[in-house]
Design a protein around this motif. Structure first.
Motif, PDB file in Angstrom:
ATOM      1  N   ASN A 136       0.826  -1.206   0.000  1.00  0.00           N
ATOM      2  CA  ASN A 136       0.000   0.000   0.000  1.00  0.00           C
ATOM      3  C   ASN A 136       0.859   1.255   0.000  1.00  0.00           C
ATOM      4  O   ASN A 136       0.557   2.240  -0.685  1.00  0.00           O
ATOM      5  N   ALA A 137       1.941   1.231   0.793  1.00  0.00           N
ATOM      6  CA  ALA A 137       2.839   2.390   0.855  1.00  0.00           C
ATOM      7  C   ALA A 137       3.590   2.563  -0.463  1.00  0.00           C
ATOM      8  O   ALA A 137       3.859   3.689  -0.888  1.00  0.00           O
ATOM      9  N   LEU A 138       3.912   1.458  -1.122  1.00  0.00           N
ATOM     10  CA  LEU A 138       4.669   1.514  -2.380  1.00  0.00           C
ATOM     11  C   LEU A 138       3.841   2.069  -3.539  1.00  0.00           C
ATOM     12  O   LEU A 138       4.410   2.533  -4.528  1.00  0.00           O
ATOM     13  N   LYS A 139       2.529   2.019  -3.426  1.00  0.00           N
ATOM     14  CA  LYS A 139       1.680   2.518  -4.510  1.00  0.00           C
ATOM     15  C   LYS A 139       1.964   3.986  -4.819  1.00  0.00           C
ATOM     16  O   LYS A 139       1.923   4.396  -5.972  1.00  0.00           O
ATOM     17  N   GLU A 140       2.239   4.778  -3.787  1.00  0.00           N
ATOM     18  CA  GLU A 140       2.434   6.214  -3.966  1.00  0.00           C
ATOM     19  C   GLU A 140       3.906   6.611  -4.016  1.00  0.00           C
ATOM     20  O   GLU A 140       4.223   7.773  -4.223  1.00  0.00           O
ATOM     21  N   ALA A 141       4.799   5.640  -3.793  1.00  0.00           N
ATOM     22  CA  ALA A 141       6.235   5.957  -3.763  1.00  0.00           C
ATOM     23  C   ALA A 141       6.770   6.172  -5.168  1.00  0.00           C
ATOM     24  O   ALA A 141       6.405   5.452  -6.110  1.00  0.00           O
TER      25      ALA A 141
END
Length: 404
Positions: free
Chosen positions: A322-327
């Motif tokens: 989930n965090a990697l989606k916006e990274a």
């Protein structure tokens, strides 16, 4: 005579508090002797203040403050501590009023004997109907709503009594029932949380096993094709070797090997539970163009409940994805090791500098709760930190042994 009776009745009250706390909060993090010692200290403080300091406010503080401190040994959220503290105070106050309505002239009231016996009965009733083996960690504002209801019953009791008549008795019974329903609603909330956690874990596990079955089918298909054409492959290799074409033979063997590799099989540790989860989650990471690495050292079989494994590893990987989606820079490092009865799961991922948005915030919240709850079964711990612009989470499970 009265002080002696009070000491006995207060011991009964303290035993009831112990039963209630263990029923709601579960196992203490302290050794059993240390746990019991905390209740003994609570008992001594409470008795000392009552017998030697004739002050209502000090009596109230000697009940509430040690009770709150004792609960810290169970390592639950502060909402639960507040709920139990207010709930116990409300029930104790209302029982005191109820006993006054029944025995207005009894000397035993001053020693708290009827109140302690009634409270013990209340607690046994609660434990009989609402005691759960699974003690999940609750971090919800819903619990604070129950706290407000309990506070409301205390205010009503203060405004209505204490008087000894039929009307006051009926009011005290109603207020006691409200508090009992409060504990009932808390238990039902726990049950609902458990069901959602189980549903999420089963759903994730089913997806992982479905993905692993697809990988196995692909692998079996490639093996069958290779077996079918094996005679032709061997004839080709034999021809190259007999004619000294060693480079071509080596290239041909490499091609055969590459054809056996399944695209979405990223790890193959031999531990089916870990392989299923990791291959499924890493296939999602691969579709997101995440650059990832895995370092896994595990025995093929461990005495870890598959459900707990899905909850812990699955949710931690979900949070990372989930965090990697916006990274902007998408990197994921997974390190899982087993050593001397301990599993260490370490996950590092990059993240955006803004707060993450989740497709299902409610599910994400349940995920963190369920991770901590499952770790408790193995006396485990969860640590998280930010190191070199990466979010690092580490889950440690203790007392894990290999299957013989």
């Amino acid at each position: 005579m009265q002080p002696t009776v009070y000491l006995v009745s207060n011991a009964v009250h303290m035993y009831a508090v112990y039963i209630l706390f263990t029923a709601v909060l579960g196992k203490s993090k302290l050794h059993q002797f240390a746990e019991i010692l905390t209740y003994i200290v609570y008992y001594l403080i409470n008795c000392g203040v009552y017998l030697f300091m004739d002050n209502i406010m000090l009596n109230l503080i000697s009940n509430i403050l040690p009770m709150f401190v004792i609960m810290l040994q169970y390592k639950k959220p502060i909402q639960t501590y507040i709920f139990l503290t207010i709930g116990v105070c409300a029930v104790g106050m209302i029982l005191d009023w109820m006993m006054f309505c029944i025995f207005p002239e009894s000397m035993l009231l001053k020693s708290n004997t009827p109140q302690s016996i009634a409270f013990l009965g209340f607690v046994f009733l609660f434990r009989h109907y609402f005691n759960r083996k699974e003690k999940i960690i609750v971090t919800s504002n819903y619990v604070m709503l129950l706290v407000i209801i309990s506070i409301g019953t205390i205010i009503i009791a203060e405004l209505s009594g204490p008087e000894s008549n039929a009307k006051c008795f009926v009011i005290s019974v109603i207020l006691l029932i409200i508090n009992f329903l409060n504990f009932y609603l808390y238990d039902k909330y726990i049950e609902n949380m458990q069901m959602k956690i189980m549903f999420n874990a089963v759903e994730s596990s089913n997806q992982a096993y479905k993905n692993q079955i697809q990988l196995m089918n692909e692998s079996q298909k490639k093996i069958r094709l290779l077996k079918h054409d094996m005679k032709n492959h061997l004839l080709k290799l034999k021809y190259d070797l007999e004619n000294g074409n060693y480079t071509k033979a080596d290239e041909y063997i490499n091609n055969m090997t590459n054809n056996l590799i399944t695209e979405k099989e990223f790890v193959n540790t031999g531990n089916i539970d870990f392989d299923c989860l990791l291959n499924y989650k890493l296939s999602i990471a691969n579709e997101m163009n995440v650059v990832f690495s895995c370092h896994i050292v595990l025995p093929e079989e461990l005495q870890v409940n598959s459900f707990d494994l899905t909850v812990i590893l699955g949710n931690l990987l979900d949070n990372a994805l989930n965090a990697l989606k916006e990274a902007k820079v998408k990197q994921l490092n997974i390190d899982i090791n087993y050593s001397i009865g301990m599993i260490v799961i370490k996950i590092e991922n990059t993240f955006a500098n803004i707060s993450s948005k989740y497709d299902d915030p409610e599910k994400h919240g349940y995920g963190l709760i369920s991770v901590r709850t499952s770790l408790e079964k193995y006396n485990g711990k969860l640590q998280n930190n930010i190191v070199d612009d990466k979010y690092v989470v580490k889950a440690v499970l203790y007392n894990v042994v290999k299957k013989s």
